[in-house]
Design a protein around this motif. Sequence first.
Motif, PDB file in Angstrom:
ATOM      1  N   THR A   1     -46.282   8.140 -37.465  1.00 59.28           N
ATOM      2  CA  THR A   1     -47.549   8.866 -37.334  1.00 59.28           C
ATOM      3  C   THR A   1     -48.059   9.259 -38.710  1.00 59.28           C
ATOM      4  OG1 THR A   1     -46.827   9.747 -35.212  1.00 59.28           O
ATOM      5  CG2 THR A   1     -48.664  10.873 -36.293  1.00 59.28           C
ATOM      6  N   VAL A   2     -49.370   9.078 -38.932  1.00 57.06           N
ATOM      7  CA  VAL A   2     -49.971   9.455 -40.210  1.00 57.06           C
ATOM      8  C   VAL A   2     -49.975  10.972 -40.323  1.00 57.06           C
ATOM      9  CG1 VAL A   2     -52.042   9.420 -41.629  1.00 57.06           C
ATOM     10  CG2 VAL A   2     -51.392   7.388 -40.316  1.00 57.06           C
ATOM     11  N   VAL A   3     -49.360  11.489 -41.391  1.00 58.14           N
ATOM     12  CA  VAL A   3     -49.290  12.935 -41.599  1.00 58.14           C
ATOM     13  C   VAL A   3     -50.078  13.369 -42.833  1.00 58.14           C
ATOM     14  CG1 VAL A   3     -47.081  13.170 -40.428  1.00 58.14           C
ATOM     15  CG2 VAL A   3     -47.135  12.654 -42.888  1.00 58.14           C
ATOM     16  N   GLY A   4     -50.578  12.420 -43.590  1.00 49.94           N
ATOM     17  CA  GLY A   4     -51.344  12.730 -44.783  1.00 49.94           C
ATOM     18  C   GLY A   4     -51.588  11.484 -45.609  1.00 49.94           C
ATOM     19  N   PHE A   5     -51.960  11.712 -46.851  1.00 43.79           N
ATOM     20  CA  PHE A   5     -52.306  10.579 -47.714  1.00 43.79           C
ATOM     21  C   PHE A   5     -51.820  10.826 -49.143  1.00 43.79           C
ATOM     22  CE2 PHE A   5     -55.501  11.053 -44.421  1.00 43.79           C
ATOM     23  CZ  PHE A   5     -55.576   9.781 -43.877  1.00 43.79           C
ATOM     24  N   ALA A   6     -51.475   9.759 -49.831  1.00 46.74           N
ATOM     25  CA  ALA A   6     -51.191   9.804 -51.266  1.00 46.74           C
ATOM     26  C   ALA A   6     -52.381   9.169 -51.981  1.00 46.74           C
ATOM     27  CB  ALA A   6     -49.914   9.039 -51.579  1.00 46.74           C
ATOM     28  N   LYS A   7     -52.916   9.903 -52.956  1.00 47.22           N
ATOM     29  CA  LYS A   7     -54.120   9.422 -53.661  1.00 47.22           C
ATOM     30  C   LYS A   7     -53.802   9.286 -55.142  1.00 47.22           C
ATOM     31  CE  LYS A   7     -58.996  10.616 -54.431  1.00 47.22           C
ATOM     32  NZ  LYS A   7     -58.957  10.891 -55.885  1.00 47.22           N
ATOM     33  N   ILE A   8     -54.029   8.086 -55.662  1.00 45.38           N
ATOM     34  CA  ILE A   8     -53.794   7.806 -57.084  1.00 45.38           C
ATOM     35  C   ILE A   8     -55.124   7.452 -57.731  1.00 45.38           C
ATOM     36  CG2 ILE A   8     -52.605   6.337 -58.757  1.00 45.38           C
ATOM     37  CD1 ILE A   8     -50.437   5.864 -56.675  1.00 45.38           C
ATOM     38  N   THR A   9     -55.438   8.140 -58.820  1.00 43.26           N
ATOM     39  CA  THR A   9     -56.698   7.905 -59.535  1.00 43.26           C
ATOM     40  C   THR A   9     -56.397   7.535 -60.978  1.00 43.26           C
ATOM     41  OG1 THR A   9     -57.858   9.518 -58.157  1.00 43.26           O
ATOM     42  CG2 THR A   9     -58.916   8.889 -60.237  1.00 43.26           C
ATOM     43  N   ARG A  10     -57.091   6.505 -61.447  1.00 42.34           N
ATOM     44  CA  ARG A  10     -56.974   6.096 -62.856  1.00 42.34           C
ATOM     45  C   ARG A  10     -58.337   6.205 -63.509  1.00 42.34           C
ATOM     46  NH1 ARG A  10     -55.192   0.098 -65.033  1.00 42.34           N
ATOM     47  NH2 ARG A  10     -55.152   0.597 -67.273  1.00 42.34           N
ATOM     48  N   ASP A  11     -58.396   6.816 -64.683  1.00 39.67           N
ATOM     49  CA  ASP A  11     -59.654   6.992 -65.416  1.00 39.67           C
ATOM     50  C   ASP A  11     -59.957   5.721 -66.215  1.00 39.67           C
ATOM     51  OD1 ASP A  11     -61.834   7.730 -66.878  1.00 39.67           O
ATOM     52  OD2 ASP A  11     -60.919   9.493 -67.807  1.00 39.67           O
TER      53      ASP A  11
ATOM     54  N   ALA B   1     -53.733  10.284 -62.034  1.00 43.79           N
ATOM     55  CA  ALA B   1     -53.768  11.468 -61.182  1.00 43.79           C
ATOM     56  C   ALA B   1     -53.097  11.097 -59.857  1.00 43.79           C
ATOM     57  CB  ALA B   1     -55.204  11.928 -60.949  1.00 43.79           C
ATOM     58  N   ILE B   2     -51.967  11.739 -59.549  1.00 43.69           N
ATOM     59  CA  ILE B   2     -51.230  11.456 -58.313  1.00 43.69           C
ATOM     60  C   ILE B   2     -51.206  12.737 -57.488  1.00 43.69           C
ATOM     61  CG2 ILE B   2     -49.074  10.659 -57.314  1.00 43.69           C
ATOM     62  CD1 ILE B   2     -48.464   9.264 -59.960  1.00 43.69           C
ATOM     63  N   ILE B   3     -51.873  12.717 -56.349  1.00 42.96           N
ATOM     64  CA  ILE B   3     -51.943  13.916 -55.516  1.00 42.96           C
ATOM     65  C   ILE B   3     -51.637  13.550 -54.070  1.00 42.96           C
ATOM     66  CG2 ILE B   3     -53.636  14.989 -57.048  1.00 42.96           C
ATOM     67  CD1 ILE B   3     -55.800  14.324 -55.065  1.00 42.96           C
ATOM     68  N   LEU B   4     -51.180  14.546 -53.317  1.00 47.49           N
ATOM     69  CA  LEU B   4     -50.960  14.375 -51.893  1.00 47.49           C
ATOM     70  C   LEU B   4     -52.026  15.141 -51.131  1.00 47.49           C
ATOM     71  CD1 LEU B   4     -47.057  14.806 -51.667  1.00 47.49           C
ATOM     72  CD2 LEU B   4     -48.382  12.683 -51.682  1.00 47.49           C
ATOM     73  N   LEU B   5     -52.547  14.526 -50.078  1.00 49.06           N
ATOM     74  CA  LEU B   5     -53.575  15.140 -49.238  1.00 49.06           C
ATOM     75  C   LEU B   5     -53.033  15.286 -47.826  1.00 49.06           C
ATOM     76  CD1 LEU B   5     -56.604  12.833 -50.251  1.00 49.06           C
ATOM     77  CD2 LEU B   5     -55.941  15.007 -51.316  1.00 49.06           C
ATOM     78  N   ASP B   6     -53.527  16.311 -47.106  1.00 45.42           N
ATOM     79  CA  ASP B   6     -53.189  16.368 -45.694  1.00 45.42           C
ATOM     80  C   ASP B   6     -54.127  15.448 -44.917  1.00 45.42           C
ATOM     81  OD1 ASP B   6     -55.631  17.668 -45.365  1.00 45.42           O
ATOM     82  OD2 ASP B   6     -54.741  19.673 -45.194  1.00 45.42           O
ATOM     83  N   LYS B   7     -54.055  15.467 -43.603  1.00 45.01           N
ATOM     84  CA  LYS B   7     -54.840  14.532 -42.790  1.00 45.01           C
ATOM     85  C   LYS B   7     -56.342  14.746 -42.946  1.00 45.01           C
ATOM     86  CE  LYS B   7     -53.602  13.585 -38.639  1.00 45.01           C
ATOM     87  NZ  LYS B   7     -53.172  13.706 -37.215  1.00 45.01           N
ATOM     88  N   GLU B   8     -56.746  15.971 -43.304  1.00 43.75           N
ATOM     89  CA  GLU B   8     -58.178  16.259 -43.472  1.00 43.75           C
ATOM     90  C   GLU B   8     -58.651  16.026 -44.905  1.00 43.75           C
ATOM     91  OE1 GLU B   8     -56.128  18.407 -41.675  1.00 43.75           O
ATOM     92  OE2 GLU B   8     -56.891  17.295 -39.922  1.00 43.75           O
ATOM     93  N   GLY B   9     -57.748  15.687 -45.795  1.00 43.17           N
ATOM     94  CA  GLY B   9     -58.124  15.427 -47.175  1.00 43.17           C
ATOM     95  C   GLY B   9     -57.996  16.632 -48.079  1.00 43.17           C
ATOM     96  N   ASN B  10     -57.289  17.663 -47.642  1.00 40.20           N
ATOM     97  CA  ASN B  10     -57.062  18.837 -48.485  1.00 40.20           C
ATOM     98  C   ASN B  10     -55.893  18.577 -49.438  1.00 40.20           C
ATOM     99  OD1 ASN B  10     -59.089  20.426 -47.146  1.00 40.20           O
ATOM    100  ND2 ASN B  10     -57.653  20.616 -45.435  1.00 40.20           N
ATOM    101  N   VAL B  11     -56.028  19.070 -50.665  1.00 38.18           N
ATOM    102  CA  VAL B  11     -55.046  18.812 -51.716  1.00 38.18           C
ATOM    103  C   VAL B  11     -53.780  19.635 -51.468  1.00 38.18           C
ATOM    104  CG1 VAL B  11     -54.575  18.924 -54.193  1.00 38.18           C
ATOM    105  CG2 VAL B  11     -56.863  18.294 -53.374  1.00 38.18           C
TER     106      VAL B  11
END
Length: 368
Positions: free
Chosen positions: A110-120, A21-31
């Motif tokens: 400057t941090v503008v968001g986050f990349a989140k990778i999840t493996r099951d 699962a590869i998703i991008l989040l904003d600074k508040e953690g919104n998808v």
Amino acid sequence: MDISASQFRLLKMMDEIEDHAIILLDKEGNVESWNKGAYKIKGYLAQEIIGKNFRLFYPEADRQLGLPTRLLTEAFTTGKACHEGWRLRKDGSRFWGLITITAVHDENGTVVGFAKITRDLTERIQAENTIKKHVLELESQNKQLEHFVYIASHDLQEPLLNVNNFVELFQLEYAELFDETANMYLDVINQSTERMRNLIKGLLDYSRLDKEKCLSTVNCHQLIETLLKDLATTIALAGATIHYTDLPTITAYPIELRQLFQNLIGNAIKFRKVNTAPEIDISAEKCTSGWKFAVRDNGIGIDPLFKDQIFLIFRRLHERDRYEGNGIGLAYCKKIVEMHGGELMVESIPNKGSSFYFIIPDGHAQSL
């Protein structure tokens, strides 16, 4: 290829990945983005989840403890945060996820968001838990078996001792009343109870092997020298000759290793040919996995049909009136070798002799 085309190709590639699962989040953690792997693992369609906060993937207990916030803060501060634990799917079911959250920076750093990778990793954790459960069950069963053997052995010893004592009293007090046949019957009772006591003792000793033993450095040459002094009477009565040279120093269980050599030498002396003095040769050679030991004799040998059966506990190939014993010795040897991570093997030719081989692996061996 211009930059926008490269970015489009990268985003398209990320979208097609299904095992992460590869998703991008904003600074508040919104998808902000949602790939096929995210749908497959978490169950949400893109239109159902984009714009919502990633905290809803976490169980209530983790949210109460502030785990999602801590992970975002760590990624913001250090650039990356990793965590492994239970996560929630859309249907409320849990899966074990390995997640990595990486801070995304603009051209100014400057941090503008986050990349989140999840493996099951649910299958892995379930397999690990199943193995742990089986190990605990096996340990429990082994403890129960050990307790049974210990209790049974001690409980059986007492009536056997009583039988022996009363037979001796019977023979002492009524000796003048017994004829030759009666004395023979009493001797058979004595011999049978003594053999039973030896079997019980052997079983108890066998069950105690590999319990809280300590490895230490063992000079095999000195061990054999000492052992042969202790067996001097047996060796002399049999007219046996024992050869050994250049035996190594290894890391092993010293008491058990001595028992191993004593049993193999004892068997070589016991199972000798009529009118032939036992010749026993003990040697060792370095091999790729450790030290390979050999104990060779010129005895009666073993029928190939029974080569695999000789290591079974209480398995005897000969009548007791010809060769005494309780059938535990080679089973004992096999277990001792396996304690050291090795394997006990035999090569034999009937009426020519036998050669027993075992390897002490490198984990338990060191050269001189």
